[in-house]
Design a protein around this motif. Structure first.
Motif, mmCIF file in Angstrom:
data_model
loop_
_atom_site.group_PDB
_atom_site.id
_atom_site.type_symbol
_atom_site.label_atom_id
_atom_site.label_comp_id
_atom_site.label_asym_id
_atom_site.label_seq_id
_atom_site.Cartn_x
_atom_site.Cartn_y
_atom_site.Cartn_z
ATOM 1 N N MET A 1 -1.294 49.203 -10.426
ATOM 2 C CA MET A 1 0.103 49.487 -10.095
ATOM 3 C C MET A 1 1.013 49.005 -11.223
ATOM 4 O O MET A 1 2.009 49.646 -11.537
ATOM 5 C CB MET A 1 0.505 48.764 -8.790
ATOM 6 C CG MET A 1 -0.356 49.139 -7.631
ATOM 7 S SD MET A 1 0.480 50.142 -6.375
ATOM 8 C CE MET A 1 1.702 49.020 -5.781
ATOM 9 N N CYS A 4 0.969 51.489 -13.966
ATOM 10 C CA CYS A 4 1.719 52.687 -13.598
ATOM 11 C C CYS A 4 3.205 52.468 -13.785
ATOM 12 O O CYS A 4 3.930 53.340 -14.263
ATOM 13 C CB CYS A 4 1.470 53.060 -12.146
ATOM 14 S SG CYS A 4 -0.190 53.610 -11.859
ATOM 15 N N TYR A 7 4.036 52.562 -17.333
ATOM 16 C CA TYR A 7 3.962 53.937 -17.839
ATOM 17 C C TYR A 7 5.233 54.699 -17.483
ATOM 18 O O TYR A 7 5.780 55.448 -18.279
ATOM 19 C CB TYR A 7 2.741 54.623 -17.226
ATOM 20 C CG TYR A 7 2.624 56.093 -17.502
ATOM 21 C CD1 TYR A 7 2.156 56.546 -18.729
ATOM 22 C CD2 TYR A 7 2.975 57.031 -16.532
ATOM 23 C CE1 TYR A 7 2.043 57.897 -18.982
ATOM 24 C CE2 TYR A 7 2.859 58.378 -16.785
ATOM 25 C CZ TYR A 7 2.392 58.812 -18.006
ATOM 26 O OH TYR A 7 2.278 60.157 -18.245
ATOM 27 N N ASP A 8 5.707 54.500 -16.269
ATOM 28 C CA ASP A 8 6.892 55.228 -15.809
ATOM 29 C C ASP A 8 7.642 54.338 -14.827
ATOM 30 O O ASP A 8 7.296 54.243 -13.661
ATOM 31 C CB ASP A 8 6.453 56.529 -15.120
ATOM 32 C CG ASP A 8 7.638 57.369 -14.675
ATOM 33 O OD1 ASP A 8 8.776 56.859 -14.706
ATOM 34 O OD2 ASP A 8 7.427 58.525 -14.298
ATOM 35 N N LYS A 10 10.332 54.664 -13.423
ATOM 36 C CA LYS A 10 11.021 55.363 -12.325
ATOM 37 C C LYS A 10 10.010 56.004 -11.376
ATOM 38 O O LYS A 10 10.353 56.893 -10.603
ATOM 39 C CB LYS A 10 11.928 56.461 -12.904
ATOM 40 C CG LYS A 10 13.067 55.944 -13.752
ATOM 41 C CD LYS A 10 14.062 57.075 -13.976
ATOM 42 C CE LYS A 10 14.932 56.894 -15.177
ATOM 43 N NZ LYS A 10 14.181 57.116 -16.449
ATOM 44 N N ALA A 11 8.778 55.573 -11.455
ATOM 45 C CA ALA A 11 7.710 56.292 -10.761
ATOM 46 C C ALA A 11 7.832 56.298 -9.239
ATOM 47 O O ALA A 11 7.198 57.099 -8.587
ATOM 48 C CB ALA A 11 6.351 55.738 -11.170
ATOM 49 N N ASN A 12 8.657 55.410 -8.667
ATOM 50 C CA ASN A 12 8.843 55.430 -7.223
ATOM 51 C C ASN A 12 7.496 55.358 -6.495
ATOM 52 O O ASN A 12 7.130 56.237 -5.720
ATOM 53 C CB ASN A 12 9.602 56.717 -6.836
ATOM 54 C CG ASN A 12 9.977 56.723 -5.363
ATOM 55 O OD1 ASN A 12 10.013 55.657 -4.742
ATOM 56 N ND2 ASN A 12 10.247 57.889 -4.824
ATOM 57 N N ILE A 13 6.759 54.311 -6.781
ATOM 58 C CA ILE A 13 5.427 54.157 -6.196
ATOM 59 C C ILE A 13 5.568 53.721 -4.743
ATOM 60 O O ILE A 13 6.204 52.711 -4.445
ATOM 61 C CB ILE A 13 4.611 53.118 -7.012
ATOM 62 C CG1 ILE A 13 4.351 53.682 -8.411
ATOM 63 C CG2 ILE A 13 3.304 52.789 -6.299
ATOM 64 C CD1 ILE A 13 3.929 52.650 -9.416
ATOM 65 N N GLY A 15 3.044 53.098 -2.696
ATOM 66 C CA GLY A 15 1.932 52.266 -2.252
ATOM 67 C C GLY A 15 0.633 52.801 -2.813
ATOM 68 O O GLY A 15 0.644 53.474 -3.842
ATOM 69 N N VAL A 16 -0.455 52.510 -2.110
ATOM 70 C CA VAL A 16 -1.736 53.087 -2.528
ATOM 71 C C VAL A 16 -2.282 53.924 -1.384
ATOM 72 O O VAL A 16 -2.040 53.636 -0.217
ATOM 73 C CB VAL A 16 -2.792 52.016 -2.912
ATOM 74 C CG1 VAL A 16 -2.400 51.283 -4.178
ATOM 75 C CG2 VAL A 16 -3.043 51.040 -1.788
#
Lengths: 141, 70
Positions: A1, A4, A7-8, A10-13, A15-16
């Protein structure tokens, strides 16, 4: 995570995703793309190196019926691999055919879908399971 | 969520790429067998879901922007 987010940012993760590790089977790919001339077409092929290196896939224009699905599976060069080889279990062709027809019916009935990618699908001697899937919507007209 | 709701939500959020969970939900609804895939917003939830599903499990980052796991 962490990687990620790096990497970005703004990725708006959200969760998994958690899923049981599927028992390996014959690797299949199935999908739908929009052809410039023919419109939506469904695709069938063997997964892994067969699609990446050999481009061993077959296509049909949507909508398809059961007979089209049977032919699609017959058309690929590696079709013998579906019958089991070197002690590997055969693939449940009946289930794969039904999946292709269902995919075609769905695409035919649902406007606004640009692409569907089911890769890999694991086929077993009985049944099959989509292990990873992606759906892309058309840009709004 | 139904397929129509998932598609509508994505449209409202101006997203063209559905998440893996959304894609499998739609495919599952039309009778295409998919591995059961559940979203875990936190580490603790991931562990409890994994215990429920049974090990071994596969974890993938779920994001509306990163469609392929890194």
């Amino acid at each position: 995570m962490k990687s990620c987010r790096a990497y970005d940012s703004k990725a708006n993760i959200e969760g998994v995703s958690v899923q049981p590790m599927a028992r390996p089977g014959t690797e299949i790919i199935m999908g739908m793309i929009k052809d410039k001339s023919f419109g939506p077409v469904v695709m069938f092929g063997l997964g892994g190196i067969f699609v990446e290196v050999l481009k061993d896939v077959s296509f049909r224009i949507v909508p398809i019926d059961k007979e089209d699905a049977v032919q699609m599976m017959e058309e690929i060069q590696g079709k013998k691999l579906l019958g089991g080889y070197r002690g590997k279990e055969a693939a449940d062709k009946e289930t794969l055919q039904k999946m292709l027809v269902k995919l075609s019916d769905f695409v035919d009935a649902t406007p606004g879908i640009e692409e569907i990618d089911m890769n890999p699908v694991f086929a077993y001697s009985e049944g099959a399971a989509v292990v990873d899937a992606r759906i892309i919507l058309s840009s709004e007209e | 969520m139904t397929t129509a709701q998932i598609l509508q939500k994505a449209r409202q959020e101006k997203r063209q790429v559905l998440t893996e969970i959304e894609a499998k939900q739609i495919l599952g609804d039309i009778g295409i067998p998919c591995t059961q895939t559940v979203l875990a917003p936190t580490k603790e939830k991931a562990v409890s879901i994994a215990e429920e599903l049974g090990y071994p499990v596969v974890l993938k980052v779920s994001s509306e922007r990163l469609s392929r796991p890194l």
